[in-house]
Design an enzyme around this catalytic site. Structure first.
Site, PDB file in Angstrom:
ATOM      1  N   TYR A 254      63.547 109.921  71.734  1.00 12.50           N
ATOM      2  CA  TYR A 254      63.967 111.215  71.174  1.00 12.50           C
ATOM      3  C   TYR A 254      65.484 111.257  71.010  1.00 12.50           C
ATOM      4  CZ  TYR A 254      64.137 116.380  70.796  1.00 12.50           C
ATOM      5  OH  TYR A 254      64.341 117.688  70.396  1.00 12.50           O
ATOM      6  N   ASP A 255      66.185 110.886  72.090  1.00 19.76           N
ATOM      7  CA  ASP A 255      67.650 110.985  72.074  1.00 19.76           C
ATOM      8  C   ASP A 255      68.238 110.140  70.952  1.00 19.76           C
ATOM      9  OD1 ASP A 255      66.805 112.117  74.404  1.00 19.76           O
ATOM     10  OD2 ASP A 255      68.252 111.148  75.711  1.00 19.76           O
ATOM     11  N   GLU A 256      67.749 108.894  70.861  1.00 20.08           N
ATOM     12  CA  GLU A 256      68.328 107.995  69.858  1.00 20.08           C
ATOM     13  C   GLU A 256      67.895 108.374  68.445  1.00 20.08           C
ATOM     14  OE1 GLU A 256      70.773 106.418  70.583  1.00 20.08           O
ATOM     15  OE2 GLU A 256      70.614 105.503  72.553  1.00 20.08           O
TER      16      GLU A 256
ATOM     17  N   TYR B 145      60.146 119.098  89.873  1.00 22.97           N
ATOM     18  CA  TYR B 145      60.366 117.650  89.886  1.00 22.97           C
ATOM     19  C   TYR B 145      61.692 117.335  90.595  1.00 22.97           C
ATOM     20  CZ  TYR B 145      56.816 117.828  86.141  1.00 22.97           C
ATOM     21  OH  TYR B 145      55.690 118.067  85.399  1.00 22.97           O
TER      22      TYR B 145
ATOM     23  N   ASP C 101      64.430 117.314  93.613  1.00 24.73           N
ATOM     24  CA  ASP C 101      64.750 118.373  94.592  1.00 24.73           C
ATOM     25  C   ASP C 101      65.049 119.708  93.914  1.00 24.73           C
ATOM     26  OD1 ASP C 101      67.228 118.001  93.452  1.00 24.73           O
ATOM     27  OD2 ASP C 101      68.218 117.291  95.284  1.00 24.73           O
TER      28      ASP C 101
ATOM     29  N   GLN D   7      68.672 119.950  89.579  1.00 27.04           N
ATOM     30  CA  GLN D   7      69.091 119.752  88.178  1.00 27.04           C
ATOM     31  C   GLN D   7      69.147 121.115  87.481  1.00 27.04           C
ATOM     32  OE1 GLN D   7      66.143 119.089  89.499  1.00 27.04           O
ATOM     33  NE2 GLN D   7      64.504 118.666  88.031  1.00 27.04           N
TER      34      GLN D   7
ATOM     35  N   ASP E  78      66.147 112.091  84.087  1.00 26.95           N
ATOM     36  CA  ASP E  78      66.165 113.548  83.918  1.00 26.95           C
ATOM     37  C   ASP E  78      67.625 114.020  84.003  1.00 26.95           C
ATOM     38  OD1 ASP E  78      65.327 116.131  83.740  1.00 26.95           O
ATOM     39  OD2 ASP E  78      64.169 116.140  85.601  1.00 26.95           O
ATOM     40  N   PRO E  79      68.168 114.624  82.934  1.00 22.63           N
ATOM     41  CA  PRO E  79      69.572 115.060  83.004  1.00 22.63           C
ATOM     42  C   PRO E  79      69.825 115.990  84.197  1.00 22.63           C
ATOM     43  CG  PRO E  79      68.775 115.185  80.756  1.00 22.63           C
ATOM     44  CD  PRO E  79      67.577 114.866  81.616  1.00 22.63           C
TER      45      PRO E  79
END
Ligand code: UDP
Length: 334
Positions: free
Chosen positions: A165-167, A224, A226, A229, A291-292
């Site tokens: 997706y990102d690319e 997901y 801790d 994020q 995961d960002p």
């Protein structure tokens, strides 16, 4: 509005109908695309929705049935796009957008971002239309700076689960700018941050549908990692107002559209439980790869270009509206 009236057995197209602006919205039966379609129709535009319905649904535009200003073409936008008549604006909004889609259908995600963007740009060029690419904060990857300004180049793992997706979106941005510079096309690039609201799919796997679905059925909310994020959440109507303003600006470089309403995922889970008055508990699950860790838009450019755009719907109200929508879906078993 009727396109005209019958005179001597022939349909005479009225001048006001003919003079309307006409947009193509790829992905117009999807979540964001259908809200944009609503807005364009409200502004008096004609809209041609092109969607292959892999993640979209005609239910999202069914409330316009009988409106001659809306037409629907079921087509994969990676195939050649042929359309008769003038087009003023092509909004390229087609793409699966949930992290589980990236794993479930990685190649269609790559294709719609790459080949689909090429076809949509080609259509805009052929019609001498303006063009908008729906891009994403995912172009920043797992950002090392926060908030993220449009000038930040990102920190993306090209071969990770989100890479498809990102690319694809990064390529789509490069392609859009190339059409702008090389062909002189009048283009826009919007980078969306986390957007939510009615018409998201209950099972799309993203945090808003997951948590609301879980809270409304008193199931545990699955956090997901801790839950430290962060994400910044924007209500779809506000976000589409930003899109409308960007469409009407003359600005060609990318613009972030999102809110400063940044929360950790754990905080967000507690807000959802509170808003829905749910009995649900929180359950921790393994963290997702890549995961960002943080995501919040820098809105300096947004404010300069979008004429003081400000989100109006606060998170709790937006979540209530979305919960009402999901409740109807859950009750009707859809
Ligand atoms: N997330 C979560 N539980 C869920 C779904 C998502 O904790 O059931 C987290 C996910 O790990 C991410 C954030 O919520 O950190 C937002 O995820 P989403 O899938 O909505 O999209 P993203 O912003 O990651 O593209």
């Amino acid at each position: 509005m009727s396109p005209g009236k019958f005179e001597n057995g022939q349909l005479k197209i009225s001048e006001s109908y003919n003079s309307c602006m006409r947009a193509v919205v790829t992905g117009g039966a999807g979540f964001l695309g259908s809200h944009l379609t609503d807005r364009l129709l409200r502004e008096g535009w004609k809209v041609v929705v092109i969607d292959n319905l892999v993640t979209g649904s005609t239910d999202n535009i069914a409330h316009h049935s009988g409106n001659e200003k809306l037409s629907f073409i079921k087509q994969d936008v990676t195939e050649y796009l042929f359309l008769e008549g003038p087009v003023d604006f092509v909004f390229h909004f087609a793409s699966p957008a949930s992290p589980i889609d990236f794993v479930r259908m990685p190649i269609p995600v790559l294709k719609v971002g790459a080949l689909g963007t090429h076809k949509a740009l080609g259509l805009a060029k052929a019609k001498n239309a303006k063009f908008m690419l729906a891009s994403t904060s995912e172009v920043y990857g797992d950002p090392l700076v926060s908030p993220q300004p449009e000038t930040y180049w990102g920190n993306v793992n090209p071969i990770g689960p989100r890479g498809v997706y990102d690319e694809a979106k990064r390529y789509a941005e490069a392609m859009t700018m190339a059409y702008h510079h090389f062909h002189g096309l009048d283009t826009r690039i919007v980078r969306f941050f986390n957007t939510y609201g009615p018409r998201m799919r209950l099972d799309d796997g993203r945090v808003v549908p997951n948590f609301l679905h879980q809270a409304l059925t008193d199931a545990p909310l699955t956090v997901y990692g801790d839950g430290s994020q962060t994400r910044s959440f924007g209500y779809v109507e506000d976000i589409v107002e930003g899109v409308w303003r960007l469409a009407n600006s003359g600005f060609n470089e990318p613009v972030n559209i999102g809110t400063q309403d940044e929360h950790t995922v754990l905080e967000f889970a507690k807000i959802v439980i509170d808003v829905t008055q749910s009995q649900s508990q929180i359950e921790y699950r393994p963290a997702l790869p890549d995961d960002p860790k943080q995501r919040r838009p820098d809105l300096t450019r947004n404010q300069a270009v979008l004429n003081g755009w400000t989100p109006k719907v606060n998170l709790r109200d937006g979540l209530k509206r979305t919960a009402d929508y999901f409740l109807t879906k859950i009750r009707s078993g859809v």
